[in-house]
Design an enzyme around this catalytic site. Structure first.
Site, short mmCIF file in Angstrom:
data_model
loop_
_atom_site.label_atom_id
_atom_site.label_comp_id
_atom_site.label_asym_id
_atom_site.label_seq_id
_atom_site.Cartn_x
_atom_site.Cartn_y
_atom_site.Cartn_z
N LYS A 133 0.85 -1.19 0.00
CA LYS A 133 0.00 0.00 0.00
C LYS A 133 0.88 1.23 0.00
O LYS A 133 2.03 1.17 0.45
CB LYS A 133 -0.91 0.02 1.24
CG LYS A 133 -2.14 0.87 1.07
CD LYS A 133 -3.20 0.16 0.26
CE LYS A 133 -4.46 0.97 0.11
NZ LYS A 133 -5.54 0.16 -0.47
P1 NAD Z 1 -12.89 7.79 -3.29
O1 NAD Z 1 -11.91 8.83 -3.00
O2 NAD Z 1 -13.28 7.53 -4.72
O3 NAD Z 1 -14.25 8.05 -2.48
C1 NAD Z 1 -14.28 8.28 -1.12
C2 NAD Z 1 -15.68 8.71 -0.73
O4 NAD Z 1 -15.74 8.82 0.69
C3 NAD Z 1 -16.08 10.08 -1.29
O5 NAD Z 1 -17.45 10.06 -1.64
C4 NAD Z 1 -15.84 11.01 -0.12
O6 NAD Z 1 -16.63 12.19 -0.17
C5 NAD Z 1 -16.27 10.12 1.03
N1 NAD Z 1 -15.74 10.56 2.31
C6 NAD Z 1 -14.51 11.04 2.59
N2 NAD Z 1 -14.45 11.40 3.87
C7 NAD Z 1 -15.65 11.11 4.42
C8 NAD Z 1 -16.21 11.25 5.71
N3 NAD Z 1 -15.49 11.78 6.71
N4 NAD Z 1 -17.47 10.83 5.91
C9 NAD Z 1 -18.20 10.32 4.89
N5 NAD Z 1 -17.74 10.16 3.66
C10 NAD Z 1 -16.47 10.56 3.42
O7 NAD Z 1 -12.30 6.45 -2.61
P2 NAD Z 1 -12.64 4.94 -2.98
O8 NAD Z 1 -11.63 4.46 -3.95
O9 NAD Z 1 -14.10 4.78 -3.27
O10 NAD Z 1 -12.28 4.23 -1.59
C11 NAD Z 1 -13.20 4.17 -0.51
C12 NAD Z 1 -12.79 3.06 0.43
O11 NAD Z 1 -12.78 1.83 -0.29
C13 NAD Z 1 -11.40 3.20 1.05
O12 NAD Z 1 -11.44 2.66 2.34
C14 NAD Z 1 -10.55 2.35 0.14
O13 NAD Z 1 -9.38 1.87 0.79
C15 NAD Z 1 -11.51 1.21 -0.14
N6 NAD Z 1 -11.21 0.44 -1.36
C16 NAD Z 1 -11.13 1.04 -2.58
C17 NAD Z 1 -10.89 0.25 -3.69
C18 NAD Z 1 -10.87 0.84 -5.09
O14 NAD Z 1 -10.79 0.06 -6.06
N7 NAD Z 1 -10.97 2.13 -5.28
C19 NAD Z 1 -10.70 -1.13 -3.56
C20 NAD Z 1 -10.79 -1.71 -2.30
C21 NAD Z 1 -11.06 -0.91 -1.21
#
Ligand code: NAD
Length: 417
Positions: free
Chosen positions: A109
């Site tokens: 990561k």
């Molecule tokens: P992203 O940046 O695309 O989206 C994050 C979302 O969370 C946004 O809508 C943002 O406004 C919201 N957010 C941020 N702070 C917040 C808060 N305090 N309260 C409520 N909402 C809040 O990120 P993502 O890629 O969708 O990742 C989200 C989660 O999923 C993370 O934990 C990431 O590690 C996990 N994840 C992502 C992937 C991927 O393929 N992108 C894969 C596995 C896990």
């Protein structure tokens, strides 16, 4: 059995789950020591020249946790709370996730401690290129492959690929989740959310019910949350609440997700969507819904709210959204928690397909990507469920146990331990 503490750091929490399972599968002490530590950790300084000419000194991290099963693999996040401990925890989760999904990668990561919303696009590009330049000595197409995570996206990956290519020559396989025009995979953008919905469908079907009889709330409306909401609604769930950093919205009759996407594009947030009432992000978690999908930050379900979670299923779209203390409380209350290392493994699974396509220099059609993802996710879910049934343990401990056994076997076969 050791008792979890609520004040454990993110890495201590992941190690806690690992240790519980290491006891359960009878892992020897030497293997336990190797698998609970990280292989390599670096912190790099990123002097960022701002558009106004000043220089801000930022710090970035890359942690490679375990590479017994293949090249290190994991996303890079840009967030003010990113630090070495968090990145280390997320790297370990990637080791266990790639093993549960049975894709031939290890776990890594990365992150930069920064608020990217305060940076212009050109500042983000300079920061990204410099970060890639600093870590380029330890990554590689067969060594360590990056991907998007919080606040990073296909554009970020395009910059990283270009920066790496300047040193190593054209290397699309150095990153996944890149734009399709640069060798990205069709279906990668939706893959994590699609995987969340696929495993949730399996879990509710095991309980003798179906999506059209169930309500859902989704915290976070970025890559994972918005695709989860969209695909869940298409499968028949009534998505009654979603949120982002700007706040939460609720409509008990169900939200029109496609319409909401238009609102988000126009206004920059789901908050203020006309056909809904406003809630806080905390209230969303405690709604009386059947399925809750935390898909934003880590550690949002804790000792202080776990007893108020009313959902029957919690599908962890985000990484580490439930603390170990809260996890026990949810399980004791009969909540089925589909753990992050299973629920959100769709992203890394299609990242594997993307990497494969880059190596073969051949593109798959989207239907093939989605069909192969379905096979991987359903197989992973069924293996975890069956393991849990056979040993009377919950899905998280079953998923960790399968993962730890697979990684330990690879480590032994290589002669690491
Ligand atoms: P992203 O940046 O695309 O989206 C994050 C979302 O969370 C946004 O809508 C943002 O406004 C919201 N957010 C941020 N702070 C917040 C808060 N305090 N309260 C409520 N909402 C809040 O990120 P993502 O890629 O969708 O990742 C989200 C989660 O999923 C993370 O934990 C990431 O590690 C996990 N994840 C992502 C992937 C991927 O393929 N992108 C894969 C596995 C896990």
């Amino acid at each position: 059995m050791a008792e979890p503490r609520e004040d454990m750091s993110a890495f201590e929490s992941v190690t806690f789950f690992f240790n519980e399972v290491a006891d359960q599968v009878g892992l020897d002490d030497q293997t336990r020591e190797v698998l609970s530590g990280t292989y390599r950790e670096i912190r790099v300084q990123i002097p960022l020249r701002r558009d106004n000419g000043s220089v801000e000194t930022l710090y970035g991290y890359r942690v490679q946790h375990n590479g017994a099963r293949g090249p290190y693999k994991g996303g890079v996040r840009y967030h003010p709370s990113a630090d070495l401990d968090e990145v280390r925890a997320l790297a370990a989760l990637m080791t266990w996730k790639t093993a549960v999904a049975d894709v031939p990668f290890g776990g890594a990561k990365g992150g930069i401690k920064v608020d990217p919303t305060a940076l212009s696009l050109t500042e983000q590009e300079r920061m990204t290129r410099r970060f890639m330049g600093q870590v380029s000595y330890i990554v590689g197409v067969n060594r360590d492959i990056m991907a998007p995570d919080m606040n990073t996206n296909a554009q970020t990956m395009a910059w990283m690929m270009d920066a790496y290519g300047q040193r190593a020559g054209h290397s699309p396989g150095i990153v996944t989740g890149k734009p399709v025009e640069l060798g990205g995979s069709l279906g990668r953008d939706a893959a994590t959310g699609r995987g969340v919905v696929m495993v949730t469908n399996e879990a509710v079907s095991d309980a003798g019910t179906s999506p059209d009889r169930l309500t859902m709330a989704v915290q976070g409306f970025g890559n994972v949350g918005s695709w989860t909401a969209r695909l869940a609604a298409a499968d028949g769930y009534r998505v009654v609440a979603v949120s982002d950093v700007g706040g939460a919205i609720h409509n008990p009759r169900g939200l029109n997700i496609n319409d909401l996407m238009d609102h988000l594009r126009d206004s920059g947030s789901v908050a203020g969507y006309p056909d809904s009432e406003a809630l806080t992000n905390e209230e969303l978690l405690e709604l009386d819904v059947d399925v809750l999908v935390p898909a934003a930050l880590g550690e949002v379900i804790t000792k202080s709210n776990a007893d108020r979670i009313k959902a029957q299923w919690v599908a962890e779209g985000a990484n580490h959204p439930v603390t170990p203390v809260a996890d026990r409380m949810l399980v004791d209350n009969g909540v089925v928690v589909i753990p992050d290392i299973l629920a959100n493994a769709g992203g890394v699974t299609v990242s594997y397909f993307e990497w494969t396509q880059n190596i073969q220099q051949f593109s798959w059609e989207e239907d093939r990507v989605n069909a192969e993802l379905g096979k991987h996710m359903r197989t992973a879910y069924q293996q975890v469920r069956d393991y849990g049934r056979a040993r009377s343990c919950d899905l998280r401990h079953a998923a960790f146990a399968i993962a730890v056994e697979r990684v330990a076997t690879a480590a032994h076969l290589r002669g690491y331990v």
